[in-house]
Scaffold this motif. Structure first.
Motif, mmCIF file in Angstrom:
data_model
loop_
_atom_site.group_PDB
_atom_site.id
_atom_site.type_symbol
_atom_site.label_atom_id
_atom_site.label_comp_id
_atom_site.label_asym_id
_atom_site.label_seq_id
_atom_site.Cartn_x
_atom_site.Cartn_y
_atom_site.Cartn_z
ATOM 1 N N ALA A 197 0.861 -1.189 0.000
ATOM 2 C CA ALA A 197 0.000 0.000 0.000
ATOM 3 C C ALA A 197 0.891 1.230 0.000
ATOM 4 N N GLN A 198 0.462 2.269 -0.690
ATOM 5 C CA GLN A 198 1.214 3.526 -0.688
ATOM 6 C C GLN A 198 0.291 4.687 -1.058
ATOM 7 N N ILE A 199 0.687 5.849 -0.590
ATOM 8 C CA ILE A 199 -0.032 7.069 -0.964
ATOM 9 C C ILE A 199 0.526 7.536 -2.298
ATOM 10 N N VAL A 200 -0.369 7.847 -3.221
ATOM 11 C CA VAL A 200 0.107 8.299 -4.532
ATOM 12 C C VAL A 200 -0.277 9.756 -4.811
ATOM 13 N N SER A 201 -0.877 10.408 -3.818
ATOM 14 C CA SER A 201 -1.249 11.812 -4.025
ATOM 15 C C SER A 201 -0.003 12.684 -4.066
ATOM 16 N N SER A 202 -0.096 13.732 -4.825
ATOM 17 C CA SER A 202 1.043 14.655 -4.898
ATOM 18 C C SER A 202 1.021 15.651 -3.736
ATOM 19 N N ILE A 203 -0.164 15.803 -3.138
ATOM 20 C CA ILE A 203 -0.282 16.788 -2.047
ATOM 21 C C ILE A 203 0.333 16.216 -0.771
ATOM 22 N N GLN A 204 1.227 16.914 -0.202
ATOM 23 C CA GLN A 204 1.840 16.522 1.065
ATOM 24 C C GLN A 204 1.193 17.344 2.186
ATOM 25 N N ILE A 205 0.895 16.704 3.283
ATOM 26 C CA ILE A 205 0.314 17.404 4.440
ATOM 27 C C ILE A 205 1.301 17.260 5.600
ATOM 28 N N ASN A 265 0.395 14.407 14.043
ATOM 29 C CA ASN A 265 1.495 13.952 14.909
ATOM 30 C C ASN A 265 2.525 15.052 15.174
ATOM 31 N N ASP A 266 2.386 16.171 14.457
ATOM 32 C CA ASP A 266 3.309 17.286 14.727
ATOM 33 C C ASP A 266 2.586 18.605 14.431
ATOM 34 N N TYR A 267 2.044 19.184 15.491
ATOM 35 C CA TYR A 267 1.276 20.426 15.326
ATOM 36 C C TYR A 267 2.162 21.590 14.867
ATOM 37 N N SER A 268 3.446 21.486 15.157
ATOM 38 C CA SER A 268 4.340 22.607 14.837
ATOM 39 C C SER A 268 4.490 22.807 13.337
ATOM 40 N N ILE A 269 4.288 21.726 12.584
ATOM 41 C CA ILE A 269 4.443 21.856 11.129
ATOM 42 C C ILE A 269 3.138 21.578 10.373
ATOM 43 N N PHE A 270 2.121 21.201 11.143
ATOM 44 C CA PHE A 270 0.854 20.855 10.485
ATOM 45 C C PHE A 270 0.301 22.075 9.755
#
Lengths: 151, 180
Positions: free
Chosen positions: B89-97, B159-164
């Motif tokens: 399984a893998q994410i194939v979206s180009s959008i990174q969050i 998992n990381d509000y500082s960069i979310f």
């Protein structure tokens, strides 16, 4: 002494004149199409049937005869079951009976068709059953043997 | 004496020949089971919508979101000496969050299938790199539909509000692959 010799020679020629032969034409080569499974999670449909005249049998004899059938596993899985029946009478001077219902072909002789004299182009149809994806993907080969016996 | 010998010879030939009352013929029959590997998401491939709700109390973190409505069905054949199959399984979206985590839990097999069914590896964090989620798939079928195969549970959290950082409603595409 001469009469005994004459009798034996006569019998020898009479017996020699009683020709018997059985000839098969054709074979069956089947690959399950990938479209057999229409949805992931399904098994194979599991039953596959040849054309109604997949092979033809010619039987030449001048008296009563019977034909039995058996298989010889060349590279086969006995979980795959084969059946055969005749779909027609063929043609010829003789008579033919039995063999219209599917008979399972086993590794030993099974009575199949009875008749007398010559019958040509008797059409045979095969059916394979009990095939599952749980069996190994493979090119299976089996030999189908027909035995003509004078009765 | 000469006659006797001829008679004897012919008599033997007659007997042996008369006894030969069987004739055989044969043909080969070839039957091929092809190698198959197909999988499907059930009960459908509709989007899963996960909406974070604002916390009731200031200072609380966003509640983890879950969905376990999807099931993975598959059918596989393997050769006698062939390798067993895996599913990745893998994410194939180009959008990174940034700061966002999407966890996948694959359940053990359940349902009315048969054969050598796969074993889930457990919990993974989905990323853009393909990761094995099920191993050891032999000749088998899971049966079809929901409640057959392996249940897929998605857990979304920050998992990381500082960069979310999120600008709009993002769509994440996940691709599943079955292979040797």
């Amino acid at each position: 002494m001469k009469s005994t010799l004459f009798t034996i020679i006569t019998l020898f020629f009479i017996q020699g004149a009683c020709t018997q032969s059985i000839i098969v034409t054709g074979q069956w080569n089947y690959t399950i199409p990938t479209t057999d499974i229409t949805e992931a999670g399904e098994d194979f449909t599991g039953t596959y049937t040849s054309s109604v005249n997949q092979v033809y049998l010619d039987i030449i004899y001048d008296n009563k005869w019977s034909v039995s059938v058996q298989k010889n596993n060349i590279d086969w899985n006995n979980k795959i079951k084969i059946w055969v029946h005749r779909t027609g009478n063929g043609f010829g001077t003789g008579k033919i009976k039995d063999g219209k219902r599917y008979k399972r072909i086993r590794n030993r002789d099974i009575k199949f068709i009875n008749g007398n004299r010559a019958r040509y182009s008797i059409p045979l149809q095969f059916r394979i059953r009990k095939v599952s994806v749980t069996l190994p993907a493979h090119n299976y080969v089996v030999e189908i043997i027909y035995t003509l016996t004078a009765t | 004496m000469k006659y006797k010998l001829i008679i004897f010879t012919l008599f033997i030939l007659l007997i042996t020949n008369w006894g030969f009352s069987q004739t055989q013929t044969m043909h080969d029959l070839y039957f091929t089971i092809p190698e198959i590997a197909i999988l499907d998401i059930e009960p459908n491939t509709n989007d899963i919508i996960l909406d974070f709700n604002a916390p009731i109390e200031a200072g609380d973190q966003l509640e983890e979101l879950s969905d376990n409505t999807k099931w993975l069905n598959y059918t596989s054949t393997v050769t006698k000496s062939g390798l067993l199959k895996n599913i990745t399984a893998q994410i194939v979206s180009s959008i990174q969050i940034p700061g966002f985590k999407l966890e996948l839990i694959v359940s053990n097999y359940s349902g009315g299938g048969m054969g050598v069914l796969g074993t889930p590896v457990g919990i993974i964090d989905l990323t853009t790199t393909a990761q094995t989620i099920i191993t050891g798939i032999g000749g088998c079928y899971t049966n079809t539909g929901a409640n057959s195969g392996h249940r897929l549970e998605y857990n979304a959290s920050i998992n990381d509000y500082s960069i979310f950082e999120i600008s709009a409603t993002p769509t994440i595409d996940i691709i599943y692959t079955i292979s040797n």
